[in-house]
Design a protein around this motif. Sequence first.
Motif, mmCIF file in Angstrom:
data_model
loop_
_atom_site.group_PDB
_atom_site.id
_atom_site.type_symbol
_atom_site.label_atom_id
_atom_site.label_comp_id
_atom_site.label_asym_id
_atom_site.label_seq_id
_atom_site.Cartn_x
_atom_site.Cartn_y
_atom_site.Cartn_z
ATOM 1 N N VAL A 1 6.055 44.072 -15.162
ATOM 2 C CA VAL A 1 7.388 43.627 -14.580
ATOM 3 C C VAL A 1 8.811 44.314 -13.718
ATOM 4 C CG1 VAL A 1 8.442 41.097 -14.490
ATOM 5 C CG2 VAL A 1 6.784 41.468 -15.264
ATOM 6 N N ARG A 2 8.928 44.964 -14.755
ATOM 7 C CA ARG A 2 10.030 45.720 -14.215
ATOM 8 C C ARG A 2 9.586 46.637 -13.347
ATOM 9 N NH1 ARG A 2 10.240 48.424 -19.132
ATOM 10 N NH2 ARG A 2 10.842 46.453 -19.539
ATOM 11 N N ARG A 3 8.166 47.108 -13.120
ATOM 12 C CA ARG A 3 8.175 48.177 -12.226
ATOM 13 C C ARG A 3 8.331 47.896 -10.534
ATOM 14 N NH1 ARG A 3 3.558 51.045 -13.901
ATOM 15 N NH2 ARG A 3 3.596 52.411 -11.844
ATOM 16 N N ALA A 4 7.649 46.032 -10.725
ATOM 17 C CA ALA A 4 7.298 45.462 -9.436
ATOM 18 C C ALA A 4 8.992 45.107 -9.579
ATOM 19 C CB ALA A 4 6.390 43.923 -9.835
ATOM 20 N N VAL A 5 10.064 44.402 -9.396
ATOM 21 C CA VAL A 5 11.127 43.706 -9.520
ATOM 22 C C VAL A 5 11.664 45.756 -9.016
ATOM 23 C CG1 VAL A 5 13.293 43.100 -10.280
ATOM 24 C CG2 VAL A 5 11.025 42.112 -11.078
ATOM 25 N N GLU A 6 11.633 46.466 -9.778
ATOM 26 C CA GLU A 6 12.842 47.498 -9.082
ATOM 27 C C GLU A 6 11.975 48.181 -7.786
ATOM 28 O OE1 GLU A 6 12.204 50.860 -11.938
ATOM 29 O OE2 GLU A 6 13.567 49.701 -13.181
ATOM 30 N N ALA A 7 10.953 47.989 -7.517
ATOM 31 C CA ALA A 7 9.995 48.159 -6.445
ATOM 32 C C ALA A 7 10.974 46.764 -5.201
ATOM 33 C CB ALA A 7 8.991 48.325 -6.193
ATOM 34 N N SER A 8 10.514 45.858 -5.655
ATOM 35 C CA SER A 8 10.564 44.866 -4.385
ATOM 36 C C SER A 8 12.255 44.773 -4.572
ATOM 37 C CB SER A 8 10.294 42.843 -5.306
ATOM 38 O OG SER A 8 8.749 43.064 -5.563
ATOM 39 N N ASP A 9 13.266 45.585 -5.428
ATOM 40 C CA ASP A 9 14.407 45.517 -5.154
ATOM 41 C C ASP A 9 15.475 46.026 -5.565
ATOM 42 O OD1 ASP A 9 17.061 43.930 -4.130
ATOM 43 O OD2 ASP A 9 17.007 42.563 -6.425
ATOM 44 N N PRO A 10 15.165 47.505 -5.060
ATOM 45 C CA PRO A 10 15.320 48.756 -5.942
ATOM 46 C C PRO A 10 17.031 48.628 -6.020
ATOM 47 C CG PRO A 10 14.731 48.655 -3.907
ATOM 48 C CD PRO A 10 13.991 47.524 -3.753
ATOM 49 N N ASP A 11 17.420 47.678 -5.073
ATOM 50 C CA ASP A 11 19.556 47.812 -5.908
ATOM 51 C C ASP A 11 19.786 46.544 -6.681
ATOM 52 O OD1 ASP A 11 20.446 50.698 -3.576
ATOM 53 O OD2 ASP A 11 19.614 48.298 -1.794
ATOM 54 N N GLY A 12 18.896 46.203 -7.054
ATOM 55 C CA GLY A 12 19.213 44.628 -7.628
ATOM 56 C C GLY A 12 20.130 43.645 -7.226
ATOM 57 N N HIS A 13 19.824 43.506 -6.167
ATOM 58 C CA HIS A 13 21.020 42.385 -5.477
ATOM 59 C C HIS A 13 20.211 41.147 -5.981
ATOM 60 C CE1 HIS A 13 23.778 45.232 -4.464
ATOM 61 N NE2 HIS A 13 22.911 45.661 -4.277
ATOM 62 N N ASP A 14 18.939 41.008 -6.210
ATOM 63 C CA ASP A 14 18.066 39.377 -5.924
ATOM 64 C C ASP A 14 18.229 39.178 -7.401
ATOM 65 O OD1 ASP A 14 16.726 37.296 -6.001
ATOM 66 O OD2 ASP A 14 15.561 38.479 -3.514
ATOM 67 N N PRO A 15 18.661 37.716 -7.337
ATOM 68 C CA PRO A 15 19.170 36.756 -8.373
ATOM 69 C C PRO A 15 18.165 36.545 -9.060
ATOM 70 C CG PRO A 15 20.549 35.915 -7.019
ATOM 71 C CD PRO A 15 19.630 37.402 -6.525
ATOM 72 N N ALA A 16 16.685 35.776 -7.758
ATOM 73 C CA ALA A 16 15.431 35.184 -8.144
ATOM 74 C C ALA A 16 14.596 36.490 -8.781
ATOM 75 C CB ALA A 16 14.778 35.004 -7.215
ATOM 76 N N LEU A 17 15.115 37.627 -8.243
ATOM 77 C CA LEU A 17 13.999 38.786 -8.934
ATOM 78 C C LEU A 17 15.209 39.191 -10.566
ATOM 79 C CD1 LEU A 17 13.000 41.068 -6.528
ATOM 80 C CD2 LEU A 17 12.076 39.420 -7.594
ATOM 81 N N GLY A 18 15.922 39.117 -10.742
ATOM 82 C CA GLY A 18 16.478 38.872 -11.985
ATOM 83 C C GLY A 18 16.192 38.115 -12.867
ATOM 84 N N ARG A 19 15.956 36.963 -12.972
ATOM 85 C CA ARG A 19 15.664 35.430 -13.385
ATOM 86 C C ARG A 19 14.183 35.988 -13.597
ATOM 87 N NH1 ARG A 19 18.855 32.980 -9.943
ATOM 88 N NH2 ARG A 19 17.666 32.516 -8.804
ATOM 89 N N LEU A 20 13.547 36.383 -13.146
ATOM 90 C CA LEU A 20 11.802 36.726 -13.196
ATOM 91 C C LEU A 20 11.870 37.630 -14.532
ATOM 92 C CD1 LEU A 20 8.475 35.830 -12.393
ATOM 93 C CD2 LEU A 20 8.851 37.952 -11.069
ATOM 94 N N GLU A 21 12.619 38.446 -14.595
ATOM 95 C CA GLU A 21 12.099 39.811 -14.723
ATOM 96 C C GLU A 21 13.228 39.265 -16.653
ATOM 97 O OE1 GLU A 21 14.138 44.777 -15.561
ATOM 98 O OE2 GLU A 21 14.592 43.402 -13.826
ATOM 99 N N GLU A 22 14.080 39.217 -16.211
ATOM 100 C CA GLU A 22 14.476 37.847 -17.993
ATOM 101 C C GLU A 22 13.905 37.596 -18.166
ATOM 102 O OE1 GLU A 22 17.810 35.446 -16.860
ATOM 103 O OE2 GLU A 22 19.849 37.356 -16.167
ATOM 104 N N GLN A 23 12.908 36.707 -17.806
ATOM 105 C CA GLN A 23 11.465 35.569 -18.182
ATOM 106 C C GLN A 23 11.259 36.650 -19.414
ATOM 107 O OE1 GLN A 23 11.412 31.781 -18.326
ATOM 108 N NE2 GLN A 23 13.490 32.076 -17.499
ATOM 109 N N LEU A 24 10.873 37.815 -18.690
ATOM 110 C CA LEU A 24 9.037 38.566 -19.109
ATOM 111 C C LEU A 24 9.665 39.656 -19.231
ATOM 112 C CD1 LEU A 24 7.479 37.246 -16.239
ATOM 113 C CD2 LEU A 24 6.294 36.591 -18.685
ATOM 114 N N GLU A 25 10.894 39.978 -19.936
ATOM 115 C CA GLU A 25 11.992 41.428 -20.556
ATOM 116 C C GLU A 25 10.712 41.029 -22.419
ATOM 117 O OE1 GLU A 25 15.805 41.392 -20.150
ATOM 118 O OE2 GLU A 25 16.103 39.608 -21.860
ATOM 119 N N ASP A 26 10.635 40.477 -22.521
ATOM 120 C CA ASP A 26 10.607 40.296 -24.211
ATOM 121 C C ASP A 26 8.835 39.996 -23.694
ATOM 122 O OD1 ASP A 26 12.990 40.545 -24.575
ATOM 123 O OD2 ASP A 26 12.981 39.187 -25.590
#
Length: 79
Positions: free
Chosen positions: A12-37
């Motif tokens: 998930v981390r790799r996919a979020v980085e590929a989809s939003d390299p600058d980290g500006h998309d809040p929806a992707l940030g929330r998705l990553e938070e849901q699965l970070e553990d």
Amino acid sequence: MDRKTPTVSDLVRRAVEASDPDGHDPALGRLEEQLEDDDEPVTAVENLEERLALAADGADYEAEDPTVAVASAIVLYLA
């Protein structure tokens, strides 16, 4: 070479980085938070697509959000 099986959170981390390299998309940030553990090896997950969908629902993003759809597709491809 000893390769470690990636975890759900790794992919998930790799996919979020590929989809939003600058980290500006809040929806992707929330998705990553849901699965970070989620440290379960991706090969041990019976239904990864369902797990991603549940996490996306928990992230409360718009169902048609294209960046979340792309990130989910990347996770499934990498798995």
